[in-house]
Design a protein around this motif. Structure first.
Motif, mmCIF file in Angstrom:
data_model
loop_
_atom_site.group_PDB
_atom_site.id
_atom_site.type_symbol
_atom_site.label_atom_id
_atom_site.label_comp_id
_atom_site.label_asym_id
_atom_site.label_seq_id
_atom_site.Cartn_x
_atom_site.Cartn_y
_atom_site.Cartn_z
ATOM 1 N N PHE A 457 0.829 -1.200 0.000
ATOM 2 C CA PHE A 457 0.000 0.000 0.000
ATOM 3 C C PHE A 457 0.869 1.257 0.000
ATOM 4 C CE2 PHE A 457 -2.998 -3.154 1.369
ATOM 5 C CZ PHE A 457 -4.201 -2.718 0.835
ATOM 6 N N LYS A 458 0.369 2.282 -0.632
ATOM 7 C CA LYS A 458 1.090 3.549 -0.750
ATOM 8 C C LYS A 458 1.230 4.191 0.624
ATOM 9 C CE LYS A 458 0.898 8.003 -3.085
ATOM 10 N NZ LYS A 458 0.118 8.882 -3.989
ATOM 11 N N GLY A 459 2.421 4.694 0.914
ATOM 12 C CA GLY A 459 2.667 5.391 2.164
ATOM 13 C C GLY A 459 3.156 4.515 3.290
ATOM 14 N N VAL A 460 3.161 3.181 3.094
ATOM 15 C CA VAL A 460 3.617 2.271 4.149
ATOM 16 C C VAL A 460 5.140 2.256 4.161
ATOM 17 C CG1 VAL A 460 3.660 -0.117 4.938
ATOM 18 C CG2 VAL A 460 1.548 0.859 4.054
ATOM 19 N N ASP A 461 5.699 2.474 5.348
ATOM 20 C CA ASP A 461 7.145 2.484 5.495
ATOM 21 C C ASP A 461 7.673 1.101 5.879
ATOM 22 O OD1 ASP A 461 9.510 4.329 7.592
ATOM 23 O OD2 ASP A 461 9.737 3.265 5.700
ATOM 24 N N LYS A 462 7.122 0.503 6.939
ATOM 25 C CA LYS A 462 7.541 -0.819 7.388
ATOM 26 C C LYS A 462 6.332 -1.560 7.930
ATOM 27 C CE LYS A 462 12.194 0.687 8.761
ATOM 28 N NZ LYS A 462 13.136 0.842 9.901
ATOM 29 N N SER A 463 6.427 -2.899 7.977
ATOM 30 C CA SER A 463 5.371 -3.712 8.573
ATOM 31 C C SER A 463 6.016 -4.898 9.267
ATOM 32 C CB SER A 463 4.368 -4.181 7.506
ATOM 33 O OG SER A 463 5.009 -5.015 6.569
ATOM 34 N N TYR A 464 5.389 -5.336 10.380
ATOM 35 C CA TYR A 464 5.915 -6.447 11.171
ATOM 36 C C TYR A 464 4.759 -7.360 11.557
ATOM 37 C CZ TYR A 464 9.777 -3.137 11.682
ATOM 38 O OH TYR A 464 10.781 -2.251 11.428
ATOM 39 N N ALA A 465 4.861 -8.652 11.167
ATOM 40 C CA ALA A 465 3.881 -9.654 11.593
ATOM 41 C C ALA A 465 4.332 -10.203 12.947
ATOM 42 C CB ALA A 465 3.774 -10.774 10.560
ATOM 43 N N ILE A 466 3.489 -10.092 13.969
ATOM 44 C CA ILE A 466 3.825 -10.530 15.323
ATOM 45 C C ILE A 466 2.720 -11.433 15.845
ATOM 46 C CG2 ILE A 466 5.207 -8.464 15.808
ATOM 47 C CD1 ILE A 466 2.853 -7.318 17.302
ATOM 48 N N GLN A 467 2.885 -11.891 17.087
ATOM 49 C CA GLN A 467 1.898 -12.747 17.745
ATOM 50 C C GLN A 467 1.593 -13.988 16.903
ATOM 51 O OE1 GLN A 467 0.632 -12.405 20.714
ATOM 52 N NE2 GLN A 467 1.212 -10.319 21.267
ATOM 53 N N ALA A 468 2.645 -14.618 16.361
ATOM 54 C CA ALA A 468 2.497 -15.830 15.551
ATOM 55 C C ALA A 468 1.567 -15.619 14.369
ATOM 56 C CB ALA A 468 2.004 -16.994 16.411
ATOM 57 N N GLY A 469 1.613 -14.427 13.781
ATOM 58 C CA GLY A 469 0.783 -14.142 12.619
ATOM 59 C C GLY A 469 -0.619 -13.698 12.944
ATOM 60 N N ARG A 470 -0.937 -13.463 14.224
ATOM 61 C CA ARG A 470 -2.283 -13.026 14.599
ATOM 62 C C ARG A 470 -2.402 -11.509 14.676
ATOM 63 N NH1 ARG A 470 -5.266 -17.223 16.041
ATOM 64 N NH2 ARG A 470 -4.227 -19.158 16.553
ATOM 65 N N GLU A 471 -1.318 -10.813 14.474
ATOM 66 C CA GLU A 471 -1.342 -9.351 14.477
ATOM 67 C C GLU A 471 -0.258 -8.855 13.532
ATOM 68 O OE1 GLU A 471 -0.900 -5.460 17.453
ATOM 69 O OE2 GLU A 471 -0.903 -7.501 18.276
ATOM 70 N N PRO A 504 -6.646 -19.179 10.455
ATOM 71 C CA PRO A 504 -7.565 -19.490 11.546
ATOM 72 C C PRO A 504 -7.774 -18.279 12.446
ATOM 73 C CG PRO A 504 -5.406 -20.362 12.057
ATOM 74 C CD PRO A 504 -5.306 -19.760 10.680
ATOM 75 N N GLY A 505 -8.979 -18.169 13.030
ATOM 76 C CA GLY A 505 -9.237 -17.097 13.980
ATOM 77 C C GLY A 505 -9.307 -15.748 13.309
ATOM 78 N N GLN A 506 -8.659 -14.751 13.910
ATOM 79 C CA GLN A 506 -8.688 -13.397 13.379
ATOM 80 C C GLN A 506 -7.286 -12.805 13.417
ATOM 81 O OE1 GLN A 506 -11.283 -11.211 15.936
ATOM 82 N NE2 GLN A 506 -9.847 -11.142 17.624
ATOM 83 N N ILE A 507 -7.085 -11.772 12.604
ATOM 84 C CA ILE A 507 -5.788 -11.084 12.526
ATOM 85 C C ILE A 507 -6.036 -9.603 12.831
ATOM 86 C CG2 ILE A 507 -3.878 -10.423 11.026
ATOM 87 C CD1 ILE A 507 -4.293 -13.003 9.501
ATOM 88 N N ARG A 508 -5.294 -9.099 13.791
ATOM 89 C CA ARG A 508 -5.411 -7.691 14.174
ATOM 90 C C ARG A 508 -4.454 -6.852 13.348
ATOM 91 N NH1 ARG A 508 -4.324 -5.313 20.269
ATOM 92 N NH2 ARG A 508 -4.701 -3.107 19.792
#
Length: 522
Positions: A457-471, A504-508
């Motif tokens: 996405f435009k404007g995104v600098d960095k991203s980190y998947a945490i909580q075993a992929g749940r967030e 599975p479940g949800q992702i925050r």
């Protein structure tokens, strides 16, 4: 004496002269005859050469005529083809010219229409300009008259109007705040329960996945021949009696059982173990052992279903549902035993219901029966949630329990807190770490896909998947995106994750936008 010798010498010389002359003439005669023969042969060779040359000339002329004729035919054919192509191209050009002429005519018409519209717009603009001037004049007249009547200047009237509007806005805002507070008080209890249920679904506990590989060990490889039997009659009898494929391959001292029905596979496994232990393997004995094992397994499944309902405290469950619960003992989903999963969901539903002040028994009952459709989903078409809801309705379960079963995978929209509880407990039991087998590659790929979607996405600098992929936490550039745009990016990321990923479940999704100003005191 001397004269005779002289005479003799003269005579010898004369004879020699005559012989030489005769030899010369003879030789000349021979040479002349040979020359005449050679001349004759030469003339003959010349005549033959001329005749051959004439023949070759005629053949060359004929061949050249044939080649010319062939070339002429080829050239004429090529000319005809070219004429045909030119004719077709001419037709296409004519059609294109016709189309261009029609388009030009349409463009001319549109140009004329636009010209007329421009003229009309010019006239309308002149009229509007005149009307605006008239309106401005009338407004000034009215303003001056109002100032005279009210004894107020323009600025004073404007200030009083602003104060009046501000007072009305404050009053409306206060009323809206009171109304919202009252609505929130009415919805607070239910909303708090939903939030608590979602928070509890993040809990993780210990679980050991059962290994349910249908492999029958053999005392030795010679037993494979006895299982196959003469001309394969024993193995055909086993497959006919159990409905399971028996695979005998190069696996040392083992036989593999393959089939979609877990109960039949278990019957085949137990029967084969008994036959191997007994040693008597023939078609009649196979049918007898399979029948006994099936009866014993049916009793065992009923006992397992009754034990499950007893452990949960669900009384009055229909015997058919109890039998189906027992069948879940031999059903797995991603290496997780379905009966153990159902018991765990029931206990989790009971714990959350007690914390939220709901009916604990009903919550446990819904959790225990939520996957009942998996007992027959290989025999009946449809999702296991809809199949389970139909079975529960058929055998007299309450409408709340039936709807919770149908909605636990959102095949239908959840309507009550019981539906949310079953969804949360099911997600907790099936999705927490260690509950199901998941390959490291697929786990890492899911994390990479999450970060890849966010970084796209435009404007995104960095991203980190945490909580075993749940967030996933996304940091955006404050210079490129405003707060409102950051909120829209959050919604877009959520929408794209729901469309492209299976999880599975949800992702925050948390989007962070901040400005940092750094200076150094020296």
């Amino acid at each position: 004496m001397t004269d005779s010798i002289v005479v003799a010498l003269i005579a010898g010389l004369l004879a020699l002269a005559v012989g030489v002359a005769a030899g010369f003439y003879l030789r000349k005669f021979i040479i002349d005859s040979r020359r005449e023969d050679a001349e004759a042969q030469g003339r003959k060779l010349v005549e033959n050469a001329l005749a051959e040359a004439e023949r070759i000339k005629k053949e060359a002329v004929l061949q050249s005529r044939d080649e010319c004729l062939q070339l002429r035919q080829e050239v004429e054919k090529e000319i005809r083809d070219r004429k045909k192509e030119v004719s077709e191209e001419e037709k296409r050009l004519i059609q294109k010219l016709d189309q261009m002429e029609r388009k030009i005519e349409l463009l001319d018409q549109r140009e004329m229409e636009l010209y007329k519209k421009e003229q009309n717009l010019g006239k309308e603009e002149e009229k509007l300009a005149g009307r605006n001037q008239e309106i401005d004049r009338l407004v000034e007249e009215q303003r001056s008259q109002l100032e005279k009547v009210a004894s107020l200047s323009r600025e004073e009237a404007k200030q009083k109007l602003i104060e009046s509007i501000e007072s009305e806005a404050r009053m409306e805002a206060a009323k809206a705040v009171v109304r919202i507070e009252n609505e929130m008080k009415m919805k607070a209890d239910r909303k708090a329960k939903n939030i608590l249920a979602l928070a509890i679904s993040r809990y993780a506990g210990d679980y050991v996945a059962e290994k349910t590989v249908s492999v029958v060990p053999l005392p030795g490889d010679e037993m494979k021949g006895r299982i196959i039997g003469r001309e394969g009659r024993n193995i055909r009898a086993i497959e006919a009696a159990t409905g399971i494929d028996v695979i005998i391959d190069d696996t040392p001292e083992a036989v593999i059982l393959s089939g979609f029905n877990p109960v039949r596979r278990e019957v085949a496994r137990l029967s084969l173990e008994r036959l191997i232990a007994d040693g008597r393997i023939h078609p009649a004995r196979i049918e007898e052992v399979v029948g006994k094992v099936a009866e014993e397994l049916e009793v065992g499944m009923r006992e397992a279903g009754e034990q499950a309902t007893f452990d949960v405290g669900a009384h009055g469950v229909n015997p058919e549902l109890i039998m189906l619960l027992g069948r879940l003992k031999y059903r797995t989903s991603y290496s997780q035993n379905c009966l153990q999963h159902s018991l765990e969901v029931a206990f989790l539903c009971g714990i959350m219901a007690s914390e939220l002040g709901l009916n604990v028994k009903r919550a446990k009952r819904a959790g225990l029966l939520h996957d009942i459709g998996k007992a027959v989903d290989h025999e009946v078409e449809g999702s296991h949630a809809s199949i389970g809801a139909d079975l529960a309705k058929k055998y007299g379960e309450s409408p709340e329990v039936v709807h919770a079963i149908a909605a636990h995978h959102e095949d239908v929209e959840p309507e009550g807190i019981l539906d949310i509880l079953v969804q949360s407990a099911d997600a907790l039991s099936g999705a927490r770490p260690g509950a199901r087998k998941e390959m490291l590659e697929s786990y890492v790929k899911r994390l990479e896909d999450l970060e890849k979607i966010a970084n796209g996405f435009k404007g995104v600098d960095k991203s980190y998947a945490i909580q075993a992929g749940r967030e996933i936490r996304v940091i955006v550039d404050s210079a490129k995106l405003s707060d409102a745009e950051a909120a829209m990016v959050t919604k877009d990321i959520v929408k794209k994750i729901e469309e492209e990923l299976t999880y599975p479940g949800q992702i925050r999704v948390t989007v962070i936008r901040e400005s940092r100003n750094v200076e150094y005191a020296k």
